[in-house]
Design an enzyme around this catalytic site. Structure first.
Site, PDB file in Angstrom:
ATOM      1  N   GLU A  19       0.823  -1.221   0.000  1.00 30.56           N
ATOM      2  CA  GLU A  19       0.000   0.000   0.000  1.00 30.56           C
ATOM      3  C   GLU A  19       0.855   1.268   0.000  1.00 30.56           C
ATOM      4  O   GLU A  19       0.790   2.088   0.922  1.00 30.56           O
ATOM      5  CB  GLU A  19      -0.948   0.008   1.199  1.00 30.56           C
ATOM      6  CG  GLU A  19      -2.034  -1.034   1.116  1.00 30.56           C
ATOM      7  CD  GLU A  19      -3.041  -0.935   2.268  1.00 30.56           C
ATOM      8  OE1 GLU A  19      -2.725  -0.327   3.303  1.00 30.56           O
ATOM      9  OE2 GLU A  19      -4.149  -1.481   2.120  1.00 30.56           O
ATOM     10  N   GLU A  66      -6.711  -7.678  -0.443  1.00 32.44           N
ATOM     11  CA  GLU A  66      -7.082  -7.691   0.979  1.00 32.44           C
ATOM     12  C   GLU A  66      -8.517  -7.231   1.135  1.00 32.44           C
ATOM     13  O   GLU A  66      -8.922  -6.257   0.500  1.00 32.44           O
ATOM     14  CB  GLU A  66      -6.249  -6.677   1.790  1.00 32.44           C
ATOM     15  CG  GLU A  66      -4.795  -6.969   1.972  1.00 32.44           C
ATOM     16  CD  GLU A  66      -4.120  -5.871   2.820  1.00 32.44           C
ATOM     17  OE1 GLU A  66      -4.818  -5.156   3.559  1.00 32.44           O
ATOM     18  OE2 GLU A  66      -2.899  -5.740   2.709  1.00 32.44           O
TER      19      GLU A  66
HETATM   20  C1  GAL Z   1      -4.247  -2.556   5.163  1.00 31.91           C
HETATM   21  C2  GAL Z   1      -2.830  -3.079   5.289  1.00 31.91           C
HETATM   22  C3  GAL Z   1      -2.764  -4.338   6.121  1.00 31.91           C
HETATM   23  C4  GAL Z   1      -3.587  -4.202   7.363  1.00 31.91           C
HETATM   24  C5  GAL Z   1      -5.000  -3.845   6.985  1.00 31.91           C
HETATM   25  C6  GAL Z   1      -5.918  -3.697   8.179  1.00 31.91           C
HETATM   26  O1  GAL Z   1      -4.249  -1.202   4.924  1.00 31.91           O
HETATM   27  O2  GAL Z   1      -2.274  -3.344   4.028  1.00 31.91           O
HETATM   28  O3  GAL Z   1      -1.407  -4.591   6.434  1.00 31.91           O
HETATM   29  O4  GAL Z   1      -3.037  -3.210   8.172  1.00 31.91           O
HETATM   30  O5  GAL Z   1      -5.001  -2.619   6.304  1.00 31.91           O
HETATM   31  O6  GAL Z   1      -7.235  -3.377   7.798  1.00 31.91           O
END
Ligand code: GAL
Length: 653
Positions: free
Chosen positions: A150, A306
């Site tokens: 990110e 994710e």
């Molecule tokens: C994203 C990040 C992850 C984790 C997640 C939590 O922004 O890539 O590592 O922190 O959020 O929601």
């Protein structure tokens, strides 16, 4: 499509074995197999475990994890681990720490504490990526590279001296001559004229408003600085493993600070992360926005890298997902072109700032609702393999440009309530509710394949892009433009002679003054619609007036016009009226939804040969469509989608 998933959607999540003893790794692989996991992302925050001291590497634990995953048939999206330098690094190189606008140094102890322009950080990151590629280039589990994490989350812009010097280099490259910079930034204003490059700074905290063009260029520079970090690592990976695709996870629709249109062409697989705003019954619309934007950036297939099985840990009140919401979310991403559904993270952490973040294996273990749903989702994704390769049908484009958003974000604008991403999302949401799928398109893109192009909010536009839109309309395409669009050129200089300068001729409209509305103020139109946020004094200069203001200082002045197939809306209609306008303009343009007037809360997405019906409402929805549900194998002569349920129909031909 990337190699390990030929014929299968990806399923899995971020996996952090360094947080667990080795016995747990074995259990992890067994559970992954139970859930139908196909791929995990390993090592995103493992730098301190891979290189515990400068130049000293410990790969033994990762060797074991990679071998275990390979023997379990689980592919690895291997992170380069460069997202968070370890404490030893920051202590040895304090000049790599980022500095904010107010001059505060942000220290290590959380994550991502590095200056994007630091050559020292960059070299260390590239070296680590090289070591990983040398070690795992032949490993059977290696399926994809996941560079950093990110980019731009937490530290998007750094204002330190190193960044200032890099910004000047970037500006010299763009303008060559300091007088060109003065002209582009309009420094005749407020005695800002620069006589030497050394005087030029990032827009650090100042007594009053910063120069808007300086801020805009600093946004551009900062996005490019992050991109250069990514490409430096990527180039090493491509050199050592030319056949392994490289990605980095975007935050499309959540982070507007980097220009993903530029980034998208630099990755082999466009991937993104998406998190819902909990406690918002309409949050599925935001998900659809992110997914459609990511598909558009990718020009087709992409991967959801994710999302969450349940609550996150970073909102004020972290609500769990409702019953089957995780299933609906995952399948909605797939409907809109994702090649799978990945999560943060595989196993919920015991300690650390994310210990209350949900995961595929919750703290409670496998005797839990989340785990049972994770297993169920794995089965669904397996049954959805036939949709791979089918195209999402999107007959409409919405223009979208990060640079315009950055320019409009300057603090001294006519109204703080004009927020481009929110307005673009509102138009997109209206289409989703109408059952119409839209792509987003950069203003320079070829638009011919769309039946209509919508421009909700595009304050800044260059001459070539404006000509592109005019040519599209001249070729018969329908265009609908919202207010405060086409106002400035690429350097945020006002287009003179009447607004909306870039679109005046296309629209046959001339505006001489803005009348932003007060908070919660509305204005009636004579066709019964209601405007909010914005109005402006326009007159038709060739266009036909479709609706005028019915009251207030602009009574009788045009609010909605058309110049053939080029429509202009001079106010922001409230949601229902906006939906109605979009529905009628698009119907005239020949756009029809796969399901006419879908019931409220029913998400409808058509891919060639398939129809996704995702019911976000509690009551069942009846849809006059026939097909066979891939999830259950049931044939429906007329589909009934249970409240909260999903059908993925293979359509009868
Ligand atoms: C994203 C990040 C992850 C984790 C997640 C939590 O922004 O890539 O590592 O922190 O959020 O929601």
């Amino acid at each position: 499509m990337y190699p390990p998933h030929t014929g299968r959607l990806s399923y899995g999540g971020d996996y952090s074995p360094e947080q667990w003893p080795a016995e747990v790794w074995r259990e992890d692989v067994a559970l992954m197999r139970d859930a139908g996991v196909t791929m995990v992302t390993v090592g995103v925050f493992s730098w301190a475990w891979l290189e515990p001291a400068p130049g000293e590497y410990e790969f033994g634990w990762l060797d074991e994890v990679m071998d275990l995953l390979a023997s379990g048939g689980i592919a690895v999206d291997l992170a380069t681990a460069t997202a968070s330098p370890p404490p030893w690094f920051s202590r040895a190189h304090p000049e790599t720490l980022p500095v904010d606008r107010d001059g505060r140094v942000l220290t290590y102890g959380s994550r991502q504490a590095y200056c994007p322009s630091s050559p020292v950080y960059r070299e260390a990151a590239v070296t680590l990526a090289r070591r990983l590629a040398e070690r795992y280039r032949e490993h059977p589990a290696l399926a994809m590279w996941h560079v950093n994490n990110e980019y731009g989350c937490h530290v998007t812009r750094c204002y330190c001296d190193t960044s200032a010097a890099a910004f000047r280099e970037w500006l010299r490259d763009r303008y060559k001559d300091i007088e060109e910079l003065n002209a582009a930034w309009g420094t005749a204003f407020w005695s800002q004229r620069y006589t030497e490059w050394a005087q030029v700074l990032p827009p650090r905290a100042t007594p009053s408003f910063a120069n808007p063009a300086q801020e805009l260029d600093f946004h551009r520079f900062s996005s490019d600085a992050l991109l250069a970090l990514y490409t430096a690592e990527r180039d090493v990976l491509r050199e050592l493993t030319p056949d392994v695709p490289v990605t980095t996870n975007f935050m499309a629709g959540m982070l507007d600070e980097v220009d993903y249109w530029r980034w998208a062409s630099e990755v082999d697989v466009v991937s993104t992360d998406h998190y819902l705003s909990a406690n918002n019954p309409d949050n599925w619309l935001g998900l659809a926005y992110s997914a459609d934007l990511t598909r558009s950036l990718a020009g087709g297939e992409w991967l959801l890298m994710e999302h969450s099985t349940g609550a996150v840990n970073w909102q004020p009140r972290n609500a769990p997902k409702q019953r089957d919401e995780m299933i609906r979310n995952s399948l909605s991403h797939v409907a809109r072109g994702s090649q799978g559904a990945m999560f943060f993270q595989w196993r919920a952490s015991r300690a650390g700032a994310e210990k209350w973040h949900s995961a595929m294996v919750p703290h409670a273990g496998t005797d839990s609702v989340i785990w049972r749903d994770v297993v169920r989702l794995g089965g669904y994704l397996d049954r959805l393999s036939p949709v791979l390769g089918s195209a999402v049908e999107a007959p409409v484009a919405i223009l979208h440009d990060y640079h315009s958003t950055w320019a409009e974000a300057h603090a001294a604008q006519p109204s703080d309530d004009m927020v481009p991403p929110a307005e673009i999302a509102r138009w997109h949401a209206a289409l989703v509710r109408l059952g119409i799928t839209a792509d987003f398109a950069h203003p320079d893109a070829t638009l011919d394949r769309y039946r209509a192009v919508l421009v909700p909010s595009l304050y800044l536009i260059g001459d070539a892009a404006a000509a592109n839109l005019a040519a599209y309309a001249a070729g018969g395409g329908t265009v609908l433009i919202g207010p405060f669009s086409g106002i400035v050129d690429e350097q945020d200089r006002v287009r003179l002679g009447g607004y909306p300068g870039a679109f005046r001729d296309l629209l046959g409209v001339r505006v001489d003054e803005f009348f932003p509305l007060l908070k919660d103020e509305t204005v009636a139109l004579d066709n019964g619609a209601t405007g909010q946020v914005w109005s402006e004094r326009a007159r038709a200069a060739g266009a036909t007036v479709v609706a005028s203001y019915a009251a207030g200082p602009l009574a009788g002045a045009p609010a909605l016009t058309r110049n053939g197939n080029a429509w202009y809306l001079g106010t922001r209609l409230i949601d229902g009226d906006l939906r109605e306008l979009l529905g009628s303009v698009l119907a005239e343009a020949g756009v029809s939804a796969p399901v006419a007037d879908p019931p409220p809360g029913l998400e409808v997405v058509r891919r060639t040969g398939f129809l996704f019906l995702i019911n976000h409402a509690p009551q069942a929805a009846d849809v006059p469509v026939a097909g066979t549900d891939l999830l259950t194998g049931d044939r429906h002569a007329r589909a009934r989608v249970p409240g909260g349920g999903v059908l993925v129909l293979r359509l009868d031909v």
